[in-house]
Motif scaffolding. Structure first.
Motif, mmCIF file in Angstrom:
data_model
loop_
_atom_site.group_PDB
_atom_site.id
_atom_site.type_symbol
_atom_site.label_atom_id
_atom_site.label_comp_id
_atom_site.label_asym_id
_atom_site.label_seq_id
_atom_site.Cartn_x
_atom_site.Cartn_y
_atom_site.Cartn_z
ATOM 1 N N MET A 1 48.898 33.156 37.735
ATOM 2 C CA MET A 1 47.804 32.732 38.678
ATOM 3 C C MET A 1 46.455 33.280 37.911
ATOM 4 N N LYS A 2 45.515 32.225 38.121
ATOM 5 C CA LYS A 2 44.141 32.579 37.657
ATOM 6 C C LYS A 2 43.005 32.788 38.933
ATOM 7 N N GLY A 3 42.493 33.707 38.914
ATOM 8 C CA GLY A 3 41.236 34.182 39.641
ATOM 9 C C GLY A 3 39.980 33.845 39.113
ATOM 10 N N ILE A 4 39.326 32.868 39.997
ATOM 11 C CA ILE A 4 37.686 32.754 39.483
ATOM 12 C C ILE A 4 36.705 33.444 40.538
ATOM 13 N N PHE A 5 36.049 34.311 39.924
ATOM 14 C CA PHE A 5 35.208 35.203 41.044
ATOM 15 C C PHE A 5 33.701 34.664 40.686
ATOM 16 N N SER A 6 32.962 34.456 41.694
ATOM 17 C CA SER A 6 31.486 34.230 41.526
ATOM 18 C C SER A 6 30.882 35.569 42.381
ATOM 19 N N VAL A 7 30.136 36.351 41.454
ATOM 20 C CA VAL A 7 29.785 37.828 41.914
ATOM 21 C C VAL A 7 28.257 37.777 41.684
ATOM 22 N N ILE A 48 33.558 35.502 36.786
ATOM 23 C CA ILE A 48 34.742 36.471 36.013
ATOM 24 C C ILE A 48 35.953 35.617 36.064
ATOM 25 N N VAL A 49 36.676 35.385 35.224
ATOM 26 C CA VAL A 49 37.842 34.610 35.329
ATOM 27 C C VAL A 49 38.884 35.692 34.852
ATOM 28 N N SER A 50 40.091 35.934 35.915
ATOM 29 C CA SER A 50 40.967 36.931 35.311
ATOM 30 C C SER A 50 42.046 36.346 35.722
ATOM 31 N N SER A 51 43.498 36.748 35.297
ATOM 32 C CA SER A 51 44.705 36.279 35.371
ATOM 33 C C SER A 51 45.551 37.378 36.026
ATOM 34 N N GLY A 52 46.623 37.154 36.720
ATOM 35 C CA GLY A 52 47.536 38.233 37.185
ATOM 36 C C GLY A 52 48.138 37.558 38.598
ATOM 37 N N ASP A 53 49.269 38.283 39.155
ATOM 38 C CA ASP A 53 49.769 37.776 40.143
ATOM 39 C C ASP A 53 48.910 37.785 41.390
ATOM 40 N N GLN A 54 49.589 37.288 42.500
ATOM 41 C CA GLN A 54 48.596 37.252 43.714
ATOM 42 C C GLN A 54 48.068 38.285 44.128
ATOM 43 N N ARG A 55 48.840 39.471 43.944
ATOM 44 C CA ARG A 55 48.509 40.943 44.455
ATOM 45 C C ARG A 55 47.391 41.444 43.555
ATOM 46 N N THR A 56 47.480 41.132 42.247
ATOM 47 C CA THR A 56 46.401 41.740 41.136
ATOM 48 C C THR A 56 45.295 40.906 41.505
ATOM 49 N N ILE A 57 45.065 39.577 42.030
ATOM 50 C CA ILE A 57 43.853 38.861 42.146
ATOM 51 C C ILE A 57 43.372 39.217 43.432
ATOM 52 N N ILE A 71 26.483 42.548 45.510
ATOM 53 C CA ILE A 71 26.004 42.011 46.571
ATOM 54 C C ILE A 71 27.021 41.121 47.612
ATOM 55 N N LYS A 72 27.846 40.011 46.507
ATOM 56 C CA LYS A 72 28.454 39.331 47.094
ATOM 57 C C LYS A 72 29.532 38.863 46.272
ATOM 58 N N VAL A 73 30.802 38.613 46.512
ATOM 59 C CA VAL A 73 31.920 38.203 45.861
ATOM 60 C C VAL A 73 32.284 37.039 46.632
ATOM 61 N N ARG A 74 32.638 36.051 45.758
ATOM 62 C CA ARG A 74 33.195 34.893 46.345
ATOM 63 C C ARG A 74 34.669 34.451 45.381
ATOM 64 N N ARG A 75 35.658 34.130 46.026
ATOM 65 C CA ARG A 75 36.755 33.781 44.938
ATOM 66 C C ARG A 75 36.648 32.339 45.053
ATOM 67 N N LEU A 76 36.793 31.620 43.998
ATOM 68 C CA LEU A 76 36.697 29.923 43.856
ATOM 69 C C LEU A 76 38.026 29.834 43.662
ATOM 70 N N THR A 77 38.383 28.452 44.038
ATOM 71 C CA THR A 77 39.556 27.946 43.841
ATOM 72 C C THR A 77 39.302 26.891 42.731
ATOM 73 N N GLU A 78 40.190 26.705 41.874
ATOM 74 C CA GLU A 78 39.886 25.514 40.764
ATOM 75 C C GLU A 78 39.546 24.208 41.495
ATOM 76 N N ALA A 79 40.442 23.688 42.501
ATOM 77 C CA ALA A 79 40.168 22.401 43.206
ATOM 78 C C ALA A 79 38.847 22.206 43.769
ATOM 79 N N LYS A 80 38.249 23.407 44.351
ATOM 80 C CA LYS A 80 36.957 23.255 44.967
ATOM 81 C C LYS A 80 35.806 23.729 44.171
ATOM 82 N N CYS A 81 35.902 23.873 42.963
ATOM 83 C CA CYS A 81 34.731 24.082 42.191
ATOM 84 C C CYS A 81 34.597 23.460 41.048
ATOM 85 N N VAL A 82 33.398 23.430 40.267
ATOM 86 C CA VAL A 82 33.267 22.967 38.705
ATOM 87 C C VAL A 82 33.154 23.980 38.231
#
Length: 157
Positions: A1-7, A48-57, A71-82
């Protein structure tokens, strides 16, 4: 699983090191990291793009939120971001292959940044999958060097 974080972080010395240290201490992998100043010079944006299982993300998101300079962390999903990445790639060429590489650039939208007798220096930007596709297309000509920026991402909505 891939985690995309906008921080969003405070633009201060040591913040990048602190974030990278969090990943190192916890044994999380950073697949891609891009950092730049926002319209406010006191705030930087990290993708920041990272990978791991759901628990890790989930843990990465929680740990990022605990950092003082964050200040702020947003987790982005591939389907809802460019998501875009830029690459400079030096491709070997000869008099016989030069025209086919130029044609490939015209078809894909790659820009020719430098023409030399034995290579072409190309700039290409696309989503990470498009970058990988372009690399596969030029591989047959001979890749001399590649530099990639890492992914940047923004929510569509």
């Amino acid at each position: 699983m891939k985690g995309i974080f906008s921080v969003l972080v405070e633009n201060r010395d040591g913040v990048l090191s602190s974030i990278a240290g969090l990943f190192a201490r916890r044994g999380y992998n950073i697949d891609s990291l891009a950092v730049g100043v926002t319209d406010n010079s006191e705030i930087s944006s990290m993708t920041i793009v990272s990978s791991g299982d759901q628990r890790t993300i989930d843990q990465i998101e929680k740990q990022l939120n605990k950092k003082i300079d964050v200040i702020k962390v947003r987790r982005l999903t591939e389907a809802k971001c460019v998501t875009l990445e830029m690459m400079l790639i030096k491709v070997s060429c000869s008099a016989t292959t030069r025209s086919s590489i130029i044609e490939l650039c015209q078809i894909t939208g790659a820009k020719i940044m430098k023409v030399a007798p034995k290579y072409l220096l190309l700039e290409y930007h696309a989503d990470p999958e498009g970058i990988e596709d372009f690399i596969r297309l030029v591989k047959g000509y001979g890749i001399l060097e590649i530099q990639r920026t890492g992914a940047i991402a923004m929510e569509k909505s």
